[in-house]
Design a protein around this motif. Structure first.
Motif, mmCIF file in Angstrom:
data_model
loop_
_atom_site.group_PDB
_atom_site.id
_atom_site.type_symbol
_atom_site.label_atom_id
_atom_site.label_comp_id
_atom_site.label_asym_id
_atom_site.label_seq_id
_atom_site.Cartn_x
_atom_site.Cartn_y
_atom_site.Cartn_z
ATOM 1 N N GLN A 140 0.698 -1.173 0.101
ATOM 2 C CA GLN A 140 -0.014 -0.049 -0.063
ATOM 3 C C GLN A 140 0.969 1.262 0.047
ATOM 4 O OE1 GLN A 140 -3.086 0.083 -0.490
ATOM 5 N NE2 GLN A 140 -3.639 2.417 -0.019
ATOM 6 N N ALA A 141 1.868 1.275 0.544
ATOM 7 C CA ALA A 141 2.861 2.359 0.846
ATOM 8 C C ALA A 141 3.417 2.840 -0.736
ATOM 9 C CB ALA A 141 4.029 2.067 1.747
ATOM 10 N N LEU A 142 3.509 1.767 -1.434
ATOM 11 C CA LEU A 142 4.184 1.919 -2.875
ATOM 12 C C LEU A 142 3.066 2.210 -3.772
ATOM 13 C CD1 LEU A 142 6.813 -1.014 -3.323
ATOM 14 C CD2 LEU A 142 7.387 1.502 -2.824
ATOM 15 N N THR A 145 2.553 5.905 -3.167
ATOM 16 C CA THR A 145 3.563 6.834 -3.851
ATOM 17 C C THR A 145 3.432 6.951 -5.301
ATOM 18 O OG1 THR A 145 4.880 5.987 -1.825
ATOM 19 C CG2 THR A 145 6.023 7.297 -3.752
ATOM 20 N N ASN A 146 3.115 5.771 -5.933
ATOM 21 C CA ASN A 146 3.116 5.843 -7.304
ATOM 22 C C ASN A 146 1.825 6.662 -7.624
ATOM 23 O OD1 ASN A 146 4.930 4.101 -7.860
ATOM 24 N ND2 ASN A 146 3.791 2.031 -8.056
ATOM 25 N N GLY A 147 0.664 6.562 -6.861
ATOM 26 C CA GLY A 147 -0.352 7.286 -7.149
ATOM 27 C C GLY A 147 -0.147 9.011 -7.069
ATOM 28 N N ALA A 148 0.512 9.075 -5.920
ATOM 29 C CA ALA A 148 0.924 10.735 -5.731
ATOM 30 C C ALA A 148 1.659 11.280 -6.996
ATOM 31 C CB ALA A 148 1.508 10.807 -4.599
ATOM 32 N N ILE A 149 2.523 10.549 -7.586
ATOM 33 C CA ILE A 149 3.545 10.871 -8.705
ATOM 34 C C ILE A 149 2.625 10.873 -9.871
ATOM 35 C CG2 ILE A 149 5.401 10.252 -10.093
ATOM 36 C CD1 ILE A 149 6.525 8.503 -7.624
ATOM 37 N N LEU A 150 1.938 9.951 -10.182
ATOM 38 C CA LEU A 150 0.916 10.163 -11.432
ATOM 39 C C LEU A 150 0.053 11.235 -11.400
ATOM 40 C CD1 LEU A 150 0.014 6.317 -11.749
ATOM 41 C CD2 LEU A 150 1.632 7.700 -13.460
ATOM 42 N N ARG A 151 -0.467 11.399 -10.006
ATOM 43 C CA ARG A 151 -1.627 12.656 -9.978
ATOM 44 C C ARG A 151 -0.889 13.958 -10.209
ATOM 45 N NH1 ARG A 151 -4.130 8.844 -6.489
ATOM 46 N NH2 ARG A 151 -2.785 9.420 -4.786
ATOM 47 N N ILE A 202 -1.299 -7.133 -6.889
ATOM 48 C CA ILE A 202 -1.313 -6.926 -8.563
ATOM 49 C C ILE A 202 -1.516 -5.510 -9.095
ATOM 50 C CG2 ILE A 202 -3.022 -7.682 -10.455
ATOM 51 C CD1 ILE A 202 -3.698 -10.092 -8.720
ATOM 52 N N GLY A 203 -2.322 -4.573 -8.061
ATOM 53 C CA GLY A 203 -2.488 -3.383 -8.639
ATOM 54 C C GLY A 203 -0.968 -2.636 -8.459
ATOM 55 N N LEU A 204 -0.101 -3.015 -7.544
ATOM 56 C CA LEU A 204 1.265 -2.571 -7.439
ATOM 57 C C LEU A 204 1.770 -2.642 -8.688
ATOM 58 C CD1 LEU A 204 3.444 -1.031 -5.809
ATOM 59 C CD2 LEU A 204 4.006 -3.291 -4.884
ATOM 60 N N ILE A 205 1.838 -3.850 -9.340
ATOM 61 C CA ILE A 205 2.757 -4.251 -10.531
ATOM 62 C C ILE A 205 2.375 -3.594 -11.680
ATOM 63 C CG2 ILE A 205 3.328 -6.292 -11.947
ATOM 64 C CD1 ILE A 205 2.809 -8.232 -9.347
#
Length: 449
Positions: A140-142, A145-151, A202-205
């Motif tokens: 969930q941490a990753l 973080t990925n979501g914050a970057i994309l947004r 799976i969502g993280l990948i």
């Protein structure tokens, strides 16, 4: 603006975030709704475990909040290389934090639940859920973080599509593990935990693949050969005060849940159901506040302070109007909403009263969401923390105990304390935004936080 980032408008940012927030809430409610067909006690067990997990997720906000603000301001200032270096630093930092917290949750789950005065009949299921979901909290941490970057780059649709996929997988997994079709074993709470952790993996990948593609495979991972101290310092300088407000809120809710536990399992179940329903009332304000934060961050980076001020005020007006309409609708249909979860008439009646109080609470909460995120985007991250800590503990926790426990008003007294807390903080935040002291706090332009 960076060539990598999209051209931003509030609408283009907000509607995918709204769908994403809705689906995140739907995932939590899918667990609750499907478990309610299995056992009310299981719902209560998961609710208590999630109150601990929410506290842990806030820890990841130390990095992700700083990530969003710094990337947005740097992109607004056309510093694309710096923005990407911050993205890489954020991923590495949250992975390290996530792994440490995951190990702690797995090893100490029973001890943490004991601290919450949890009824013995709920302990086994709650511990199983916390071990599994908490043990994989680093995922969930990753994802966060990925979501914050994309947004921050304007790719809000990507995060939305990933969340849709995770929801579908989670619901399918819940169905298999709770209802046991095709002769599969019925695992109840344990199955829901496995489904939640599996869908997130799976969502993280997928999110990593999308992130690399959107940023043209140019993320400078080579900076991790040495610790990027400057970027890490900046992330924490912004992120620690920003996440402090959320940490204080989650910690105060943790204490209040202990108060509710003393009122019995029925009261705890009512609280879980009510808060799951009220999430859908303010989810538009959450999305709007996040979209506003990104847009204001870019405007601050470009030095457009007056545009940023007007954006904050306009977003606040939209959030309050929309929230009032939604909250009033939920009050009208409160019995139908609670009947989706339970047939217990006492829970349905008490939940309806709480939703009525909530209709007056939500405009205050919307004010906090929009203005606090606007202040953060401008770099004014400490003021909301100071006010938040004072109000959450001096108003919400203190009055929850006095009204709910000492005076015997139960959940009604606790909800009244929530209302007073949100409005006191909201009024102070609006005063802060209108006096424009935040204009001195821009991080990219070298002002001190």
């Amino acid at each position: 603006m960076s060539n990598t980032a999209k051209k931003l408008t509030l609408f283009s940012l907000t509607w995918p975030i709204f769908i994403e927030v809705f689906l995140h809430m739907l995932m939590g409610n899918a667990d609750t709704l499907m478990l309610s067909q299995y056992s009310d006690d299981s719902v209560a067990a998961v609710g208590v475990s999630n109150s601990i997990l929410y506290l842990i997720i806030v820890m990841f906000g130390f990095i992700t909040t700083g990530t969003s603000i710094l990337i947005s301001q740097n992109l607004g200032a056309n510093k694309d290389r710096t923005a990407k270096e911050i993205a890489v630093t954020s991923l590495a930092a949250n992975l390290a934090i996530g792994l440490m917290l995951s190990i702690g949750l797995f090893a100490l789950s029973s001890h943490l639940l004991s601290l919450m005065n949890l009824q013995s009949e709920l302990m086994e299921e709650a511990s199983k859920y916390l071990k599994i979901v908490g043990g994989f909290a680093f995922i969930q941490a990753l994802i966060m973080t990925n979501g914050a970057i994309l947004r921050s780059y304007g790719f809000t649709k990507d995060a939305m599509y990933i969340t849709i996929g995770m929801n579908i997988l989670n619901i399918i997994g819940n169905y298999f593990f709770i209802f046991g079709p095709f002769g599969l074993p019925v695992l109840g709470v344990e199955g829901v935990a496995i489904s939640t952790a599996g869908s997130r993996l799976i969502g993280l990948i997928v999110s990593f693949i999308v992130l690399l593609k959107r940023l043209d495979y140019t993320l400078p991972f080579s900076i991790l050969k040495t610790v990027p101290k400057d970027h890490l310092k900046n992330l924490l300088q912004i992120g620690i005060p920003s996440a402090g407000e959320q940490l204080s809120y989650s910690a105060s809710q943790f204490v209040i849940t202990i108060f509710v536990n003393s009122l019995g399992t029925e009261a705890l179940t009512t609280k879980v159901y009510t808060q799951n329903i009220t999430l859908f009332i303010f989810m538009f304000s959450i999305a709007l506040s996040q979209g506003t934060q990104i847009l204001i961050g870019h405007q601050i980076g470009a030095g457009k302070y007056e545009d940023a001020y007007r954006r904050g005020i306009k977003s606040l007006k939209i959030a309050i109007f929309t929230t009032i309409v939604i909250a009033a609708s939920f009050v009208l249909f409160s019995s139908d909403l609670f009947s989706l979860f339970t047939n217990n008439e006492k829970i349905i009646a008490l939940g309806g009263t709480l939703l009525l109080i909530n209709a007056f609470l939500e405009p205050g909460r919307s004010t906090n969401l929009v203005i606090i995120n606007s202040l953060r985007a401008a770099g004014d991250v400490r003021f909301p923390v100071y006010v938040g800590i004072a109000s959450m503990w001096g108003v919400s926790v203190l009055l929850s105990y006095l009204l709910g426990i000492v005076l015997g008003l139960g959940l009604i007294g606790i909800w009244i304390s929530f209302l007073l807390d949100e409005w006191i903080r909201g009024i102070l935040m609006v005063i802060r935004w209108r006096n424009k002291k935040w204009a001195e706090k821009s991080f990219v332009h070298g002002s001190s936080l």
